[in-house]
Write a protein that holds these residues in place. Structure first.
Motif, short mmCIF file in Angstrom:
data_model
loop_
_atom_site.label_atom_id
_atom_site.label_comp_id
_atom_site.label_asym_id
_atom_site.label_seq_id
_atom_site.Cartn_x
_atom_site.Cartn_y
_atom_site.Cartn_z
N PRO A 145 -11.97 2.53 -1.75
CA PRO A 145 -11.19 3.00 -0.61
C PRO A 145 -9.70 2.72 -0.84
O PRO A 145 -9.33 1.65 -1.32
CB PRO A 145 -11.73 2.18 0.56
CG PRO A 145 -12.22 0.92 -0.07
CD PRO A 145 -12.73 1.30 -1.44
N ARG A 168 -7.12 6.81 6.99
CA ARG A 168 -6.60 6.20 5.77
C ARG A 168 -5.30 6.82 5.29
O ARG A 168 -4.71 6.35 4.31
CB ARG A 168 -7.64 6.31 4.65
CG ARG A 168 -8.90 5.49 4.92
CD ARG A 168 -10.08 5.94 4.08
NE ARG A 168 -9.77 6.07 2.67
CZ ARG A 168 -10.59 6.65 1.79
NH1 ARG A 168 -11.75 7.16 2.19
NH2 ARG A 168 -10.24 6.74 0.52
N PRO A 206 -16.58 5.71 -1.41
CA PRO A 206 -16.49 4.45 -0.67
C PRO A 206 -16.31 3.22 -1.56
O PRO A 206 -15.90 2.16 -1.09
CB PRO A 206 -17.82 4.39 0.09
CG PRO A 206 -18.75 5.25 -0.71
CD PRO A 206 -17.92 6.33 -1.29
N ASP A 207 -16.63 3.33 -2.86
CA ASP A 207 -16.49 2.16 -3.72
C ASP A 207 -15.03 1.87 -4.06
O ASP A 207 -14.71 0.78 -4.54
CB ASP A 207 -17.28 2.37 -5.02
CG ASP A 207 -16.81 3.59 -5.79
OD1 ASP A 207 -16.58 4.63 -5.15
OD2 ASP A 207 -16.68 3.50 -7.03
N LEU A 239 -8.42 11.81 -3.21
CA LEU A 239 -8.79 10.59 -2.49
C LEU A 239 -10.21 10.67 -1.97
O LEU A 239 -10.96 9.68 -2.00
CB LEU A 239 -7.81 10.34 -1.33
CG LEU A 239 -6.35 10.12 -1.70
CD1 LEU A 239 -5.55 9.75 -0.45
CD2 LEU A 239 -6.20 9.04 -2.76
N VAL A 297 -7.20 -3.31 0.37
CA VAL A 297 -7.29 -1.90 0.02
C VAL A 297 -5.98 -1.47 -0.66
O VAL A 297 -4.90 -1.69 -0.11
CB VAL A 297 -7.54 -1.06 1.29
CG1 VAL A 297 -7.54 0.43 0.94
CG2 VAL A 297 -8.87 -1.45 1.92
N LEU A 311 -10.60 11.44 6.01
CA LEU A 311 -9.53 10.54 5.59
C LEU A 311 -8.55 10.21 6.71
O LEU A 311 -7.54 9.54 6.46
CB LEU A 311 -8.73 11.18 4.44
CG LEU A 311 -9.50 11.52 3.15
CD1 LEU A 311 -8.59 12.32 2.21
CD2 LEU A 311 -9.99 10.25 2.47
N ARG A 350 -5.55 3.58 0.79
CA ARG A 350 -4.72 4.12 1.86
C ARG A 350 -3.55 4.87 1.25
O ARG A 350 -3.10 4.54 0.15
CB ARG A 350 -4.23 3.00 2.77
CG ARG A 350 -5.33 2.31 3.57
CD ARG A 350 -4.75 1.24 4.49
NE ARG A 350 -4.12 0.16 3.73
CZ ARG A 350 -2.87 -0.24 3.90
NH1 ARG A 350 -2.08 0.36 4.80
NH2 ARG A 350 -2.37 -1.24 3.17
#
Length: 428
Positions: free
Chosen positions: A242, A269, A239-240, A234, A211, A266, A244
């Motif tokens: 993701p 993340r 979801p495609d 963000l 990620v 979030l 952090r």
């Protein structure tokens, strides 16, 4: 000779008389004025405290003292204490002192007015833009539109009547706040980057296996840094893609941002790392990240961005303050636009070759902010300010213009206004 420097930072004084700061500049910063002056007196708001705040650094030191102006928070408290604040600031400088105002400045204008009345020069270091500071979303206050207009006009007047002005940008602030026809002007950054701040080589192409990790840096005392906009962006990535995020910095807006994280889904993340000591601790997060993001609503010339660039980190930022002087146009988005920011993040993270090119470009641009490259220009400016202050007062707003320090750009007459021959009645 002593130089009196006004600062909008808020300091704290403990019972032993020591002066401390958490978010403002400390003694290491103010020591730069000692390259041209024998003594530095810093004028700032000072609150009395029992013990130093966590992570605080000293402001006072050998050759550096602090003149404590009455402490206040926000426009309402300022209005209630204005008479005492103005009286204190005006009393901070003697007729033989040099004066440098770090602007934008609320109470510094009172000292500028005193200088003009006595035929004494003052200089400015313009470090940010009040037009952006009081932009919609940057400050939540009912008087925001009035404050924006007043402080923008005030800074224009201060620049027009100053003997000398140094800007932290090469072009941006000069366009909105031009120097007067007789004003010496130059530009240099207040950023101090030691050799250890730079990586030896730009980053190679990095194709993240996991990620992607983003990093942002900035105090959270006000919504200036636009982290709420970044969180909304963000959430729009979906979801495609993701990602952090680690944010370095703290302040009273943090609880609201943490609640926003939970509301946007979030929470797992986003990490708020809090305030970290400058240097290796911050560089560790920069080196771990894939992309630096600066979604600010207002900036001067942001040190955090330059530090990220010195690590060879690609970056996405907004079109405010001096950020466009640092990043390529393709890496910029408007402030307060989570959709555009999300699109820019997606485009950057989806192209490792572009990220490598951006990182190399940023690394090369940051080289211009090596402390050794800036110290000479800054010292020349301070020496000129000292020479101007040492001349006898002649009843005019400043000394006659000589050859400029650094680069002097032509100023349209309509922007600069008439050549001042007598002090104005009042600064706004």
């Amino acid at each position: 000779m002593r130089v009196v420097v006004t600062s909008e930072s808020r300091f704290a004084r403990t019972r032993d008389g020591a002066i401390w700061t958490v978010h403002g500049p400390g003694a290491t910063f103010f020591a730069r004025y000692l390259t041209a002056f024998d003594e530095v007196r810093v004028v700032a708001r000072v609150a009395e405290v029992a013990t130093p705040p966590p992570d605080a650094v000293r402001v006072d030191a050998d050759g550096i003292s602090v003149w404590p102006a009455p402490h206040y928070l926000g426009p309402a408290q300022y209005l209630r204490r204005r008479a005492a604040v103005v009286a204190s600031v005006r009393a901070s400088a003697g007729d033989r002192d040099a004066v440098i105002l770090r602007a934008p400045t609320v109470f510094g204008a009172a000292l500028a007015q005193r200088c003009l009345r006595h035929g004494r020069p003052y200089a400015l270091e313009v470090v940010s833009d009040p037009y952006d500071v009081f932009a919609p979303g940057a400050v939540r206050h009912p008087a925001r539109p009035f404050l924006r207009a007043r402080e923008t006009a005030r800074l224009r007047t201060l620049c027009r009547h100053a003997a000398a002005v140094a800007y932290v940008t090469e072009h941006q602030l000069q366009r909105r706040y031009p120097p007067g026809p007789r004003t010496r002007s130059t530009h240099y950054s207040s950023i101090h980057l030691p050799p250890a701040a730079f990586v030896a080589e730009p980053r190679p192409v990095r194709r993240a296996a996991g990620v992607p990790l983003l990093v942002s840096v900035g105090a959270l005392e006000q919504p200036y840094k636009g982290i709420d906009t970044l969180l909304h962006a963000l959430a729009r990535l979906g979801p495609d893609l993701p990602v952090r995020l680690v944010h370095v910095g703290d302040g009273r807006c943090r609880p609201d941002l943490e609640r926003l994280c939970r509301r946007l889904g979030l929470a797992g993340r986003v990490t708020f790392a809090g305030t970290l000591p400058a240097g290796p601790a911050v560089r560790h997060h920069l080196d771990q990240a894939d992309l630096f993001v600066m979604p600010s609503r207002t900036e001067g010339l942001p040190k955090a961005l330059v530090e990220a660039m010195a690590r060879g980190l690609p970056a996405v930022g907004t079109t405010v303050g001096g950020i466009p002087e640092l990043l390529a146009a393709e890496d910029l988005v408007p402030p307060d636009d989570p959709d555009r920011l999300a699109g820019a993040l997606r485009a950057m993270l989806g192209d490792p070759d572009r990220m490598a090119r951006a990182g190399a470009r940023n690394h090369a641009r940051a080289a211009g902010f090596d402390e050794r490259a800036l110290a000479g220009r800054r010292a020349d400016f301070y020496r000129w300010v000292r020479e101007a202050a040492e001349r006898p007062a002649d009843g005019t707003p400043g000394p006659r213009r000589r050859e400029p320090v650094g680069e002097r750009r032509p100023v349209p007459e309509t922007a600069a206004g008439p050549t001042p021959t007598t002090p104005p009645r009042a600064l706004p």
